[in-house]
Motif scaffolding. Structure first.
Motif, PDB file in Angstrom:
ATOM      1  N   THR A 568      24.040   7.111   1.124  1.00  0.00           N
ATOM      2  CA  THR A 568      22.892   7.469   0.302  1.00  0.00           C
ATOM      3  C   THR A 568      21.648   7.346   1.158  1.00  0.00           C
ATOM      4  O   THR A 568      21.411   6.300   1.788  1.00  0.00           O
ATOM      5  CB  THR A 568      22.782   6.539  -0.919  1.00  0.00           C
ATOM      6  OG1 THR A 568      23.960   6.678  -1.713  1.00  0.00           O
ATOM      7  CG2 THR A 568      21.557   6.883  -1.758  1.00  0.00           C
ATOM      8  N   ALA A 570      17.287   8.670   1.701  1.00  0.00           N
ATOM      9  CA  ALA A 570      16.081   9.251   1.117  1.00  0.00           C
ATOM     10  C   ALA A 570      15.883  10.644   1.686  1.00  0.00           C
ATOM     11  O   ALA A 570      16.410  10.976   2.751  1.00  0.00           O
ATOM     12  CB  ALA A 570      14.869   8.378   1.436  1.00  0.00           C
ATOM     13  N   ASN A 571      15.101  11.466   0.983  1.00  0.00           N
ATOM     14  CA  ASN A 571      14.897  12.834   1.471  1.00  0.00           C
ATOM     15  C   ASN A 571      13.868  12.908   2.586  1.00  0.00           C
ATOM     16  O   ASN A 571      13.376  13.987   2.922  1.00  0.00           O
ATOM     17  CB  ASN A 571      14.531  13.763   0.323  1.00  0.00           C
ATOM     18  CG  ASN A 571      13.211  13.418  -0.315  1.00  0.00           C
ATOM     19  OD1 ASN A 571      12.571  12.423   0.037  1.00  0.00           O
ATOM     20  ND2 ASN A 571      12.791  14.233  -1.289  1.00  0.00           N
ATOM     21  N   ALA A 629      16.581  15.472  -4.948  1.00  0.00           N
ATOM     22  CA  ALA A 629      17.546  14.399  -5.168  1.00  0.00           C
ATOM     23  C   ALA A 629      18.842  14.970  -5.722  1.00  0.00           C
ATOM     24  O   ALA A 629      18.826  15.896  -6.534  1.00  0.00           O
ATOM     25  CB  ALA A 629      16.972  13.363  -6.118  1.00  0.00           C
ATOM     26  N   THR A 631      23.589  15.193  -5.055  1.00  0.00           N
ATOM     27  CA  THR A 631      24.767  15.027  -4.201  1.00  0.00           C
ATOM     28  C   THR A 631      24.924  16.263  -3.319  1.00  0.00           C
ATOM     29  O   THR A 631      24.806  17.400  -3.813  1.00  0.00           O
ATOM     30  CB  THR A 631      26.028  14.837  -5.056  1.00  0.00           C
ATOM     31  OG1 THR A 631      25.848  13.678  -5.872  1.00  0.00           O
ATOM     32  CG2 THR A 631      27.260  14.659  -4.178  1.00  0.00           C
ATOM     33  N   THR A 652      24.498  11.399  -0.751  1.00  0.00           N
ATOM     34  CA  THR A 652      23.593  11.309  -1.896  1.00  0.00           C
ATOM     35  C   THR A 652      22.162  11.220  -1.371  1.00  0.00           C
ATOM     36  O   THR A 652      21.845  10.347  -0.555  1.00  0.00           O
ATOM     37  CB  THR A 652      23.909  10.081  -2.753  1.00  0.00           C
ATOM     38  OG1 THR A 652      25.253  10.192  -3.219  1.00  0.00           O
ATOM     39  CG2 THR A 652      22.965  10.004  -3.952  1.00  0.00           C
ATOM     40  N   THR A 654      18.122  10.801  -2.318  1.00  0.00           N
ATOM     41  CA  THR A 654      17.193  10.324  -3.338  1.00  0.00           C
ATOM     42  C   THR A 654      15.783  10.771  -2.990  1.00  0.00           C
ATOM     43  O   THR A 654      15.491  11.134  -1.851  1.00  0.00           O
ATOM     44  CB  THR A 654      17.216   8.789  -3.428  1.00  0.00           C
ATOM     45  OG1 THR A 654      16.795   8.238  -2.177  1.00  0.00           O
ATOM     46  CG2 THR A 654      18.613   8.291  -3.756  1.00  0.00           C
ATOM     47  N   ASP A 685      13.678  17.035  -8.763  1.00  0.00           N
ATOM     48  CA  ASP A 685      12.452  16.267  -8.977  1.00  0.00           C
ATOM     49  C   ASP A 685      11.385  16.752  -8.012  1.00  0.00           C
ATOM     50  O   ASP A 685      11.670  16.995  -6.833  1.00  0.00           O
ATOM     51  CB  ASP A 685      12.706  14.780  -8.740  1.00  0.00           C
ATOM     52  CG  ASP A 685      13.626  14.181  -9.800  1.00  0.00           C
ATOM     53  OD1 ASP A 685      13.726  14.783 -10.881  1.00  0.00           O
ATOM     54  OD2 ASP A 685      14.230  13.130  -9.525  1.00  0.00           O
TER      55      ASP A 685
END
Length: 807
Positions: A568, A570-571, A629, A631, A652, A654, A685
């Motif tokens: 996982t 962050a973008n 955000a 998968t 993933t 976020t 988002d």
């Protein structure tokens, strides 16, 4: 002579009748009994002459040669001739010095006078001989053509000898070499009948002529091998036993089968010295397997392991090149019992039961309760799984024997030596794997392990015993180069490697289902289906046919494999990805259905990113910058344009997507958007940043919170505008003057669908109570207005009208 017949009774070919319409030349069969019969009554002829000529037996009838049996007097032969009605069959081979004499002539007749008359007519040189026992008086003449003193027929003291065993339906027939006592028959309990290792009790015994017929409890399937044993009641002549008319008891016997498929014509040895080698002194003269793979051992035979040498596999027609073994007393001799015997030789402290259990476990087989490897015949029982293992072992040994003569026995020994290791590791041997084939062929030069595993795999996948036999008699075919994914039968090289089964054969190929055959084969691009067989020098097929299907691809159409690091992030971060080939890797939102590269590249920018792969199977950082955000799966494309499937692992991501609207003051009271329009997508988002620029740049306005939007914002969705530095909750006037115009979002076409709220943190900027936001010149503080936002699909422009900037 057509009214006369030559009968041959042998264990290898059963009973045959030859019409004597011409003189026949034959080759002696060890253990066979020959006799002349009347063609009508089928009774034994009484008037005949037998003459030795070298190793030949010359058979004369009415002074004409009717048969020449070559090799009759060959060393070690046990061949008999039935001399006449009521007489005992005489073994007159060279191993019997009493009867065998060079140039001896025997004559048979019902009385002495006839014999003398027949003898007196002869001009051949005679030697004095011995009178033949039995009801027919026999004379041997001297070289002066004078009759020797007639000798009265001696009492019959020769016991009958079993010749063949056959079984069909609920009967088994035992054939002897002379007529038997049909009155004083043995008890049913004197016989033990086994079919596939399972007892089949005898319910009745009947004797007629030279045969004993046993009635069985259960019918015997066609082709099933039957093993039978008979125990003579006592060492003497008994009232009820298999016996001839003179009361001579036949010896007890036991029978067995030699099988890979069933092997006919195999010579039986008894390994008396227990060295595992079939030696001349251990040969059981005349004991060969018959047409069904059966052999018969007379009571009193030596004790030791049973060895079977030579013969022909009746299922495949191929010669048996292996020495097959079984422990002493076995009724089955096959590849599995060979491993068992070698295991017992290497582990003398193990009991027979312990050895049997160890070998079964190591080979991954289970026999029916009460059965052992020594008495279980998987062919007769129709047990596919056990026969598969037996044939796999045999094929490994056969391939080793073909590579290096004598190495078949090495394979059996290697497998036996691996039994304890396999059981210690609780992992049965699996001959479809190269590791276990390497174990089995250790020390054998020239074996093709890939060919062996190919054959073993095909045998393991066979669904019938007949299919296994087909594989045994056909050549083994494999790709010389299995490029790409091993075992997928897709290659960039169409060359084939063929392992033949018949010595001296030539390989032929057919691409039209056997209509025509060629000595060579050239693969074509795409799908190929070729049949392969072996032929002899005359062009006659000597093997089965193997059909081999594969695909030739000289152009790369093989997709790479993409690999993701499951994590996982962050973008604003990156993730490590790999591809099995150089090219490009893509990080793609799992909501996108990917059937082609275009499905990726035409998707919203916020749903995919890419990176160049310059080194195959090497971790490469792929940025998640700006991704929504969710998968994500990894796909890769090679240089030839082949697109992989989605990676098994996923990433993933976020954080929200930041959308920047760069606004430029175009003139007094006019502001425009420099970046055109931006689409909002479902499930993403967004951070919305409004940047205001002019001759005197002031604060940027950025989004402080995120929201999930679609083609339209849903009710309750909120976008908050704050100063870029995050410290101010107010929208600052352009250029800081009292004539500031406050910014909203333009286009009435966007005012649709479900309502949402677009407001600033400054409570007086835009609220959800209704109306268009408006600020007038000369007012420094925000004026409280409100606006209903009914959905946003695109930001297209920002404009001023009548001193206001509005939406």
């Amino acid at each position: 002579m057509s009214s006369h017949l030559l009968r041959i009774l042998s264990s290898s070919h059963g009973e045959r009748m030859i019409a004597l319409d011409q003189a026949h030349a034959l080759v002696a069969e060890p253990g066979a009994v020959y006799s002349l019969l009347d063609g009508v009554s089928l009774q034994l002829l009484e008037h005949l002459k037998l003459r030795q000529e070298g190793d030949k037996l010359i058979v004369e009838l009415e002074d004409e040669v009717v048969a020449t049996i070559d090799g009759f007097y060959a060393e070690g032969q046990q061949v008999s001739f039935d001399l006449g009605a009521g007489s005992a069959v005489q073994t007159i081979a060279s191993s019997d010095a009493t009867i065998s004499s060079s140039n001896m002539v025997w004559e048979a007749a019902t009385d002495l006078g006839t014999a003398a008359a027949e003898a007196g007519a002869s001009v051949l040189p005679y030697l004095a001989g011995v009178a033949v026992v039995g009801g027919v008086t026999m004379m041997a003449m001297n070289d002066a053509n004078n009759h020797a003193t007639p000798v009265a027929a001696a009492p019959d003291t020769v016991a009958p000898v079993i010749q063949t065993i056959t079984a069909q339906g609920t009967t088994a027939v035992l054939t002897y070499n002379e007529a038997l006592d049909a009155v004083n028959v043995p008890a049913a309990g004197a016989f033990s009948v086994m079919v596939g290792g399972v007892a089949n009790p005898v319910t009745n015994v009947a004797v007629a002529g030279m045969t004993v017929t046993l009635t069985l409890t259960n019918a015997v399937a066609t082709g099933a091998a039957v093993t039978i044993s008979y125990t003579d009641p006592t060492a003497g002549n008994d009232a009820n036993a298999i016996q001839d008319a003179a009361g001579n008891d036949a010896l007890g016997f036991s029978s067995g089968v030699v099988a890979d498929g069933y092997i006919s014509g195999a010579q039986i040895y008894i390994d008396v010295n227990n060295n595992g080698i079939a030696e001349v002194g251990e040969l059981q003269a005349g004991v060969l397997t018959d047409a069904n793979g059966m052999f018969i051992l007379q009571a009193g035979a030596p004790v030791g392991a049973i060895l079977a040498v030579g013969g022909t596999n009746i299922d495949t027609g191929l010669p048996n090149t292996l020495v097959l073994k079984a422990p002493a007393g076995s009724t089955t001799v096959n590849p599995l019992t060979t491993v068992l015997q070698d295991y017992m030789a290497a582990n003398p402290g193990a009991t027979a039961t312990q050895a049997d259990t160890a070998v079964q476990t190591a080979l991954g087989i289970t026999l029916p309760a009460g059965s052992t490897l020594s008495d279980y015949d998987p062919l007769a029982a129709g047990n596919l799984s056990v026969q598969q293992v037996a044939v796999q072992v045999a094929e490994i040994a056969n391939q080793a024997e073909s590579a290096t003569a004598g190495s078949g026995s090495t394979v059996f020994t290697n497998i036996a030596n691996a039994v304890n290791t396999a059981n210690t590791n609780t992992t049965p041997l699996n001959f479809t794997t190269s590791a276990d084939v390497n174990t089995a062929t250790s020390g054998v030069a020239g074996v093709d392990v890939t060919a062996i595993t190919t054959q073993a795999t095909a045998i393991a996948n066979a669904t019938t015993i007949t299919a296994i036999s087909t594989l045994q008699k056909a050549p083994i075919v494999r790709l010389t180069t299995d490029s790409g994914t091993a075992g997928d039968l897709i290659t960039n090289d169409g060359a084939l490697t063929v392992t033949t089964k018949v010595a001296g054969s030539t390989v032929q190929y057919s691409v039209d289902s056997g209509t025509s055959w060629s000595a060579s084969f050239n693969a074509v691009e795409g799908a190929n289906s070729v049949q392969v067989r072996e032929v002899n020098t005359a062009g006659k097929a000597v093997s089965g046919v193997t059909t081999f299907d594969f695909t030739l691809r000289t152009v790369d159409i093989t997709a790479p494999t993409a690999t993701a690091t499951v994590e996982t992030i962050a973008n604003t971060a990156s993730t490590d990805v790999q591809s099995s080939e150089t090219g490009t890797a893509y990080l793609v939102n799992s909501n996108i259905t990917v059937n082609s590269l275009a499905d990726i590249t035409t998707a919203v920018d916020a749903l995919w990113n890419k990176v160049a792969i310059t080194s195959a199977n090497t971790a490469t950082a792929l940025p998640a910058t700006g991704l929504a955000a969710g998968t994500y799966n990894v796909y890769s494309e090679d240089a030839a344009g082949n697109l992989s499937s989605a990676s098994t692992g996923s990433v993933t991501v976020t954080g929200a997507v930041t959308v920047v609207f760069d606004l430029t003051i175009a003139g007094a009271g006019a502001v425009t958007a420099s970046d055109g329009s931006t689409a909002f997508s479902t499930g993403v988002d967004y951070n919305i940043v409004v940047k205001i620029e002019g001759s005197n740049t002031v604060d940027s306005v950025a989004a402080a919170t995120t929201f999930t939007g679609g083609a339209n914002l849903a009710a309750g969705d909120t976008v908050s505008l704050v100063a870029a530095d995050g410290t101010s909750s107010s929208i600052i006037a352009v250029n800081g003057n009292a004539a500031a115009k406050y910014l909203g979002i333009n286009s009435a076409a966007l005012l649709r669908a479900s309502p949402g709220t677009f407001r600033s943190h400054n409570a007086g900027f835009i609220t959800n109570s209704g109306g268009i936001g408006e600020y007038t010149a000369g007012v420094n503080a925000p004026k409280a207005f409100a606006d209903i936002w009914t959905g946003i699909a695109n930001f297209t422009a920002i404009r001023a009208s009548s001193g206001y900037i509005f939406v």
